[in-house]
Design an enzyme around this catalytic site. Sequence first.
Site, PDB file in Angstrom:
ATOM      1  CB  VAL A  60      -3.210   5.002  -5.994  1.00 60.05           C
ATOM      2  CG1 VAL A  60      -4.151   5.424  -4.852  1.00 60.05           C
ATOM      3  CG2 VAL A  60      -3.641   5.666  -7.288  1.00 60.05           C
ATOM      4  CB  CYS A  61      -0.466   0.989  -3.826  1.00 61.69           C
ATOM      5  SG  CYS A  61      -1.927   0.209  -4.468  1.00 61.69           S
ATOM      6  CB  SER A  62       3.737   3.816  -4.777  1.00 64.82           C
ATOM      7  OG  SER A  62       3.819   2.524  -5.349  1.00 64.82           O
TER       8      SER A  62
END
Lengths: 199, 193
Positions: A91-93
């Site tokens: 997700v963050c990536s």
Amino acid sequence: MSHRNTFRIWMAIAVLLFAAGEAMALSDAYKGNIYNPGILKPIDSKLRVKVGMEAPDFNLPSVAGERVTLRSYRGKKNVVLSFVPAAWTPVCSDQWPGYNIVKDLFDGHDAILLGITVDSIPTLFSWTNQMGKLWFPVLSDFWPHGAVADRYGVLRSDGTSERALFVIDKQGIIRYIDVHDINQRPSLEDLVKELDKLR
Amino acid sequence: MVGRFATKSLLMLLCAVILLGWSGVAFAQPPVGGTLPDFTLSAPKDSGEKSYLGLSWLGRSFRIPELKTKVVIVEIFSMYCPYCQAEAPKVNRLYGLIEGNPALKGKIKLIGIGAGNSAYEVGVFKKKYSVAFPLFPDGDFRIHKLMGEVRTPYFIGVKINSDGSHSVFYSKLGAFESAESFLNSMTRLSGLQ
């Protein structure tokens, strides 16, 4: 079997079905280097700021080697703070590479994006290098650990931060807060709608 | 008695769900020689895209094997994927090579499915990279899950036979080296040339 036990079993099934079905598109850019923490508690902190308040100032080091203060944008730019939980996680990536292709949307709203995590500069350097060249500053809230995240009330109990967006206007006033379910990416259109309101 | 049976049934179902979740093989990637999972896409609103896909003006949704063409190349992408962003100009070139070749135009169609992307996000990607072929949103990952939760970009080649059946002839993760060599592979593997 009591109704309570039946209810518990069905709830367990529902939770497992949700967990098993949770899917995240993940770019091949990261190969096998993304650590998957599984499904996390959606929100694990309590906000310390609210819409209408003056946003707490901060002074953080960026991956580019400069120090960035929120105050430096006062009277010049609207600011979007994007806290993401941790480098090298799902997700963050995906989230910041998406923002990376919509600089024109931010420019069109006279806004700057500041990405913040509680990771160290070397970690952020390696991680963001996989995303291509980012147009926005990436800031490290590593030391004192998560101090800025904590000041805003988005530091989780495990030392990571929430996946949170703050829209701050040119007067330094918080105009929008989205402490998002950590397991999901906030929709871009919701953020753009909030930026539209600043016009 | 009924209560015990209900408890056992529920516990067995619970175990099945746990095994399914832990094994992570709820759905497999479309295998070469196999078929696509069963799903529908909403017909594009844009008349040009509708025409490109050969869809009737009234049709609201369709299945990929229903398209009146011989080959469909499906790209599973995401607006949020750096490799997909970098790959976009090459995929555009692939589209240009197909449309610019009278022997291939109309026989190969190219579509993209934005895994986890809303219609708005797919629109952002389309505008940013001037994508001329149809892109479809998959905001809730419904299709992405059916496709085995592949990483992106992922390309699937589908051959549509005259009897309406279809088969997957290419199913692979990753960017391609050049549009020309990829197109050659597609025409060769599909038997189009």
